[in-house]
Scaffold this motif. Structure first.
Motif, short mmCIF file in Angstrom:
data_model
loop_
_atom_site.label_atom_id
_atom_site.label_comp_id
_atom_site.label_asym_id
_atom_site.label_seq_id
_atom_site.Cartn_x
_atom_site.Cartn_y
_atom_site.Cartn_z
N PRO A 1 -12.51 -81.79 -47.00
CA PRO A 1 -11.19 -81.52 -46.47
C PRO A 1 -10.11 -82.61 -46.16
O PRO A 1 -10.67 -83.49 -45.35
CB PRO A 1 -11.63 -80.49 -45.12
N ARG A 2 -8.88 -82.38 -46.44
CA ARG A 2 -8.11 -83.36 -46.00
C ARG A 2 -7.41 -83.05 -44.72
O ARG A 2 -6.64 -83.73 -44.13
CB ARG A 2 -6.98 -83.38 -47.41
N THR A 3 -7.25 -81.58 -44.70
CA THR A 3 -6.41 -80.95 -43.50
C THR A 3 -7.44 -80.26 -42.71
O THR A 3 -7.84 -79.07 -42.81
CB THR A 3 -5.47 -80.13 -43.73
N PRO A 4 -8.32 -80.86 -41.75
CA PRO A 4 -9.32 -80.31 -40.80
C PRO A 4 -8.91 -79.13 -40.04
O PRO A 4 -9.48 -78.23 -39.69
CB PRO A 4 -10.04 -81.43 -40.46
N LEU A 5 -7.57 -79.52 -39.46
CA LEU A 5 -7.01 -78.58 -38.54
C LEU A 5 -6.46 -77.08 -39.18
O LEU A 5 -5.21 -77.45 -39.18
CB LEU A 5 -5.87 -79.31 -37.50
N GLN A 6 -7.24 -76.43 -39.48
CA GLN A 6 -6.73 -75.22 -40.15
C GLN A 6 -7.33 -73.82 -39.56
O GLN A 6 -8.64 -73.83 -39.37
CB GLN A 6 -6.88 -75.48 -41.45
N VAL A 7 -6.73 -72.73 -39.60
CA VAL A 7 -7.18 -71.41 -38.92
C VAL A 7 -8.22 -71.27 -40.03
O VAL A 7 -8.04 -71.17 -41.33
CB VAL A 7 -6.13 -70.42 -38.81
N PRO A 8 -9.68 -70.79 -39.64
CA PRO A 8 -10.59 -70.33 -40.75
C PRO A 8 -10.25 -69.29 -41.75
O PRO A 8 -9.38 -68.48 -41.30
CB PRO A 8 -11.60 -70.09 -39.98
N VAL B 1 -2.29 -82.01 -50.24
CA VAL B 1 -2.98 -81.65 -51.43
C VAL B 1 -3.76 -80.17 -51.30
O VAL B 1 -3.72 -79.54 -52.18
CB VAL B 1 -3.86 -82.74 -51.93
N ASP B 2 -4.41 -80.12 -50.46
CA ASP B 2 -5.64 -79.04 -50.42
C ASP B 2 -5.01 -77.86 -49.84
O ASP B 2 -5.67 -76.88 -49.58
CB ASP B 2 -7.04 -79.69 -49.30
N LEU B 3 -3.61 -77.85 -49.63
CA LEU B 3 -3.10 -76.63 -49.14
C LEU B 3 -1.92 -75.95 -49.88
O LEU B 3 -1.17 -75.06 -49.72
CB LEU B 3 -2.59 -76.84 -47.49
N LYS B 4 -1.63 -76.83 -51.17
CA LYS B 4 -0.76 -76.38 -52.10
C LYS B 4 -1.22 -75.09 -52.91
O LYS B 4 -1.98 -74.79 -52.94
CB LYS B 4 -0.66 -77.62 -53.05
N THR B 5 -0.13 -74.40 -53.37
CA THR B 5 -0.38 -73.01 -54.00
C THR B 5 -1.32 -73.29 -55.25
O THR B 5 -1.34 -74.25 -56.12
CB THR B 5 1.00 -72.60 -54.64
N ASN B 6 -2.40 -72.15 -55.00
CA ASN B 6 -3.50 -72.42 -56.10
C ASN B 6 -2.61 -71.65 -57.49
O ASN B 6 -2.14 -70.64 -57.42
CB ASN B 6 -4.46 -71.59 -55.72
N TYR B 7 -3.09 -72.35 -58.60
CA TYR B 7 -2.65 -71.93 -59.81
C TYR B 7 -4.24 -71.77 -60.66
O TYR B 7 -4.87 -72.56 -60.46
CB TYR B 7 -1.76 -72.79 -60.67
N ILE B 8 -3.95 -70.87 -61.72
CA ILE B 8 -5.14 -70.96 -62.53
C ILE B 8 -4.60 -71.03 -64.09
O ILE B 8 -3.70 -70.23 -64.48
CB ILE B 8 -5.97 -69.45 -62.50
N LYS B 9 -5.17 -71.79 -64.98
CA LYS B 9 -4.75 -72.00 -66.31
C LYS B 9 -5.88 -72.78 -67.03
O LYS B 9 -6.91 -72.87 -66.50
CB LYS B 9 -3.54 -73.28 -66.14
N ARG B 10 -5.67 -72.63 -68.38
CA ARG B 10 -7.02 -73.41 -69.13
C ARG B 10 -6.80 -74.64 -69.43
O ARG B 10 -5.49 -75.12 -69.76
CB ARG B 10 -6.95 -72.60 -70.67
N CYS B 11 -7.65 -75.52 -69.18
CA CYS B 11 -7.63 -76.79 -69.44
C CYS B 11 -7.37 -77.24 -71.12
O CYS B 11 -8.35 -77.24 -71.90
CB CYS B 11 -8.70 -77.82 -68.83
#
Length: 390
Positions: free
Chosen positions: A74-81, A135-145
């Motif tokens: 984790p880069r951002t440890p202070l986060q609501v689970p 970085v670890d909280l940016k919007t998730n995308y799904i694509k093909r590499c």
């Protein structure tokens, strides 16, 4: 006579937990266990847009493996689970940036390969509500590499080439066609062919709409209707068998026609059907700084490499106030595309995905719900349950 007590008698009995305490302990255990599983092993996602159709459909629920490429610390440890950017149902941030840690990747049992379906944190700020998330909280995308580090990638008239060789097209990938018919088609017809999110009705013109035409020959005159659809090659083959289909045209941009918003423009006259060639950045690779490399890699050097005080114009780059004539990349990058090639906001528009933005590999669909079912009995797409993703 002296009294002798047993060990069990000497130890006072523990007070029994109250129902509230038992409930709290159970919830706490479940949250901790779910958080660890989500971080280390597997995370559930849902598909909200048609950019990966027909491989992944809107309403698919899938599991993404963190083990394949290795879990990120984790880069951002202070986060609501069990939250991502905001607390559920609110606009309240679910994290604090008071502590930001360096991020590492634990060992995985494979690397991102050409053709993998990958979940990642999309890099550009404008795709993250213009918020500079960690970085670890940016919007998730799904694509093909499509391209891995060091690959030379090019798109010619829709066809993808990697290192000079044709890239195998996913069997359920979609592209855009214009269909001319003498029949008025409705949503129920398109639904039979899984064209749910990607067709244009003639009663609702759009920016890309082509108007009604007149079909004429020496023997008859008939009104013709045009439909713009995104679908698979197999479905197009079926459409060609209908006698009331009078023409099917691939909707392809021409080489040399520059489309606004395409990555690398205006230095390169590219569009989403004709793009490249360009080399995907690789850790340790060195480039010379010139207008062409600045157009392709300037944003990478400025935003994703951890450099401070970067300034660049169309002809020069400065780091820390000093002009540079060459640059060596500090991490690997990837080029991602949606299987719905003509309805996907992907690397053709915003560039490369840094290695530290990779979340995991999509492995299988465990549930699929049609967001617009013909009736309640068809809400669940039974044929998609427990389907592996390839």
């Amino acid at each position: 006579m002296s009294e002798v007590k047993t060990r069990a008698e000497r130890v006072p009995a523990k007070p029994r937990k109250s129902p509230v305490r038992e409930w709290f302990d159970s919830v706490l255990f479940a949250v901790v266990a779910a958080t660890l599983i989500r971080w280390l092993f597997m995370e559930a996602f849902t598909i909200p847009t048609p950019s990966m159709e027909n491989s992944l459909m809107v309403g698919d629920f899938l599991f993404v493996s963190k083990l394949h490429y290795g879990t990120r610390t984790p880069r951002t440890p202070l986060q609501v689970p069990l939250t991502h950017q905001k607390i559920w149902g609110t606009d309240i941030p679910s994290y604090s940036t008071a502590i930001q840690l360096p991020s590492y990747r634990l060992p995985g049992f494979t690397h991102v390969k050409n053709g993998d379906v990958v979940v990642f944190n999309v890099p550009p700020k404008y795709l993250n509500d213009n918020i500079d998330y960690p970085v670890d909280l940016k919007t998730n995308y799904i694509k093909r590499c499509i391209g891995i580090p060091g690959d030379v990638l090019e798109i010619r008239q829709r066809e993808v080439f990697v290192n000079g060789k044709p890239f195998s097209k996913p069997p359920r990938s979609e592209q855009k066609y214009f269909i001319k018919t003498t029949e008025v088609l409705d949503a129920n017809f398109f639904r039979k062919y899984e064209i749910v999110n990607d067709y244009r009705d003639p009663s609702q013109p759009t920016e890309n709409w082509k108007p009604l035409e007149q079909y004429n020959d020496s023997t008859k005159t008939a009104s013709m209707v045009g439909y713009q659809v995104n679908t698979t090659e197999d479905v197009i083959a079926k459409f060609r068998e209908f006698d009331w289909v009078k023409g099917i045209e691939p909707m392809v941009d021409k080489p040399g026609e520059m489309s606004p918003g395409i990555y690398g423009t205006p230095t390169f006259k590219w569009n989403h059907d004709n793009f490249g060639p360009l080399t995907v950045p690789k850790k340790g690779a060195t480039i010379q700084i010139n207008p062409q490399t600045i157009a392709l890699y300037g944003p990478v050097i400025e935003l994703y490499e951890g450099n401070t005080n970067v300034e660049f114009t169309s002809t020069a780059i400065k780091i820390g106030g000093q002009p540079i004539t060459s640059y060596t990349f500090k991490q690997d990058y990837y080029f991602m595309m949606g299987d719905n090639r003509d309805n996907s906001l992907d690397s053709r528009f915003w560039g490369f995905v840094p290695e530290d933005h990779i979340v995991g590999k999509a492995v299988f669909v465990w549930m699929s719900l049609d967001p617009n079912p013909a009736n309640i009995w068809n809400k669940i797409r039974w044929n998609r349950l427990f389907r592996t993703i390839d």
